[in-house]
Design an enzyme around this catalytic site. Sequence first.
Site, PDB file in Angstrom:
ATOM      1  N   GLU A   1      51.854  47.828  46.190  1.00 54.04           N
ATOM      2  CA  GLU A   1      51.133  47.957  44.923  1.00 54.04           C
ATOM      3  C   GLU A   1      52.169  48.370  43.879  1.00 54.04           C
ATOM      4  O   GLU A   1      52.726  49.460  43.939  1.00 54.04           O
ATOM      5  CB  GLU A   1      50.030  49.020  45.027  1.00 54.04           C
ATOM      6  CG  GLU A   1      48.938  48.680  46.038  1.00 54.04           C
ATOM      7  CD  GLU A   1      47.930  47.647  45.569  1.00 54.04           C
ATOM      8  OE1 GLU A   1      48.034  47.203  44.406  1.00 54.04           O
ATOM      9  OE2 GLU A   1      47.043  47.279  46.366  1.00 54.04           O
TER      10      GLU A   1
ATOM     11  N   HIS B   1      45.827  38.175  43.879  1.00 54.78           N
ATOM     12  CA  HIS B   1      44.778  38.607  42.943  1.00 54.78           C
ATOM     13  C   HIS B   1      45.142  38.137  41.541  1.00 54.78           C
ATOM     14  O   HIS B   1      46.250  38.386  41.050  1.00 54.78           O
ATOM     15  CB  HIS B   1      44.597  40.125  42.990  1.00 54.78           C
ATOM     16  CG  HIS B   1      43.874  40.578  44.221  1.00 54.78           C
ATOM     17  ND1 HIS B   1      44.179  41.733  44.885  1.00 54.78           N
ATOM     18  CD2 HIS B   1      42.845  39.990  44.899  1.00 54.78           C
ATOM     19  CE1 HIS B   1      43.355  41.855  45.931  1.00 54.78           C
ATOM     20  NE2 HIS B   1      42.546  40.811  45.956  1.00 54.78           N
TER      21      HIS B   1
ATOM     22  N   GLU C   1      46.830  40.249  38.650  1.00 59.55           N
ATOM     23  CA  GLU C   1      48.008  41.054  38.983  1.00 59.55           C
ATOM     24  C   GLU C   1      49.276  40.269  38.654  1.00 59.55           C
ATOM     25  O   GLU C   1      50.138  40.006  39.491  1.00 59.55           O
ATOM     26  CB  GLU C   1      47.896  41.505  40.444  1.00 59.55           C
ATOM     27  CG  GLU C   1      46.629  42.357  40.644  1.00 59.55           C
ATOM     28  CD  GLU C   1      46.267  42.679  42.081  1.00 59.55           C
ATOM     29  OE1 GLU C   1      47.098  42.456  42.979  1.00 59.55           O
ATOM     30  OE2 GLU C   1      45.131  43.167  42.296  1.00 59.55           O
TER      31      GLU C   1
ATOM     32  N   HIS D   1      51.029  43.216  45.211  1.00 61.79           N
ATOM     33  CA  HIS D   1      49.833  43.460  44.395  1.00 61.79           C
ATOM     34  C   HIS D   1      50.184  44.458  43.304  1.00 61.79           C
ATOM     35  O   HIS D   1      51.280  44.997  43.266  1.00 61.79           O
ATOM     36  CB  HIS D   1      48.701  44.032  45.267  1.00 61.79           C
ATOM     37  CG  HIS D   1      48.091  43.019  46.187  1.00 61.79           C
ATOM     38  ND1 HIS D   1      46.853  42.487  45.999  1.00 61.79           N
ATOM     39  CD2 HIS D   1      48.574  42.437  47.319  1.00 61.79           C
ATOM     40  CE1 HIS D   1      46.579  41.616  46.963  1.00 61.79           C
ATOM     41  NE2 HIS D   1      47.610  41.568  47.781  1.00 61.79           N
TER      42      HIS D   1
HETATM   43  O1  0X9 Z   1      42.046  46.095  47.629  1.00 63.20           O
HETATM   44  C1  0X9 Z   1      43.034  45.361  47.767  1.00 63.20           C
HETATM   45  O2  0X9 Z   1      42.965  44.197  48.146  1.00 63.20           O
HETATM   46  C2  0X9 Z   1      44.424  45.936  47.484  1.00 63.20           C
HETATM   47  N1  0X9 Z   1      44.441  46.670  46.249  1.00 63.20           N
HETATM   48  S1  0X9 Z   1      44.287  45.856  44.825  1.00 63.20           S
HETATM   49  O3  0X9 Z   1      44.141  46.825  43.766  1.00 63.20           O
HETATM   50  N2  0X9 Z   1      45.625  45.059  44.536  1.00 63.20           N
HETATM   51  O4  0X9 Z   1      43.186  44.946  44.931  1.00 63.20           O
HETATM   52  C3  0X9 Z   1      44.797  46.907  48.586  1.00 63.20           C
HETATM   53  C4  0X9 Z   1      44.763  46.332  49.944  1.00 63.20           C
HETATM   54  C5  0X9 Z   1      45.354  47.292  50.914  1.00 63.20           C
HETATM   55  N3  0X9 Z   1      44.521  47.468  52.054  1.00 63.20           N
HETATM   56  C6  0X9 Z   1      43.615  48.503  52.145  1.00 63.20           C
HETATM   57  N4  0X9 Z   1      43.521  49.401  51.256  1.00 63.20           N
HETATM   58  N5  0X9 Z   1      42.885  48.548  53.225  1.00 63.20           N
HETATM   59 ZN    ZN Z   2      45.624  43.029  44.542  1.00 59.70          ZN
END
Ligand code: 0X9
Ligand code: ZN
Length: 323
Positions: free
Chosen positions: A276, A69, A72, A203
Amino acid sequence: NYPPGYGNYHTYAELNSVVDDLVAAHPTIAQRHSYGTSHEGRDLIAMKISSPVGQDLGKPEVLLSAGMHAREHLTVEMAIYLMRMFTEEYGVDPQITDLVDNRVIWIMPQVNPDGGEWDIATGSFRSWRKNRQPNPGTSAVGTDLNRNFGHQWGGSGSSGSPSSATYRGSAPFSAPEAEAYRQFVLSRIVDGEQRITMNIDFHTYSELVLWPYGYTSASLAPGLNADARDTFQAIGAEMAGSNGYQPMQASQLYVASGVSIDWMWANQGIFAYTFEMFPASASGGGFYPPDSVIPAETARNRDAVLLLTEYADCPWRAINKED
Ligand code: 0X9
Ligand code: ZN
């Protein structure tokens, strides 16, 4: 370029220099690999670390990826910390020496370089997340690479609208950066066996250790039995114990489909985690903490990465099962 207060973050050009300098200084244990090209033509970098780096000796492999991302940026610094740690502490720190001797460590420091550069190009942050691939028929740019992977692609928690920050793309692996990631992982199948056993995709933010599946709130699902769930949980909790993050199945945070770790597990049997990183909440700077946090917040994950790398020969050991 980075705004004032962020000067210690690395641009893509600076990242290239770090990689090239480390490889030049440690040629017997580190190599620069290119695993593809981004939409805008940037080299997708993977550093290979092992001793000796030139021979395929059948060692268990680990993939540490970052920068999927765009905004990040702290995760790119995490990858740089790890590239330095595994090279500069080889022959100095006994545990690192042992791991570099007995594992192959792949580090992808910036999976989405076009997005990362776009985010900083004006000198003030754009809060960009996706890649920079155009979408035919609309002026909206970009695919969310972490909704573009092929396991349960198109499901809940992903968007079919190109203007959305979580746009899943036109098809699984339609983004060149996600397709290159997949092809790299597939290239590590040797003699019919996937050599990579463990993965962390870094992330930000929220200080969490997450594991599959993300696409369903069920803790048991096709391809994920009780032993696998227990192993993910055991190693995840151990890593979280070392960095103070909260461990949970990814869908407990929220359901999202087409995420990298779901494909890594379901398709390749890789114990794949999403970390994260810092901060725990928006009040700590959200996606844009100042560069003063880089040393502490990257070193914070040192032990978790070492732990994961230790487990790479047999993750099932975490629940006292051998394969
Ligand atoms: O949404 C995402 O891709 C991830 N969080 S972020 O804030 N870095 O964008 C989390 C992905 C983890 N997977 C799920 N939550 N299903
Ligand atoms: Zn992310």
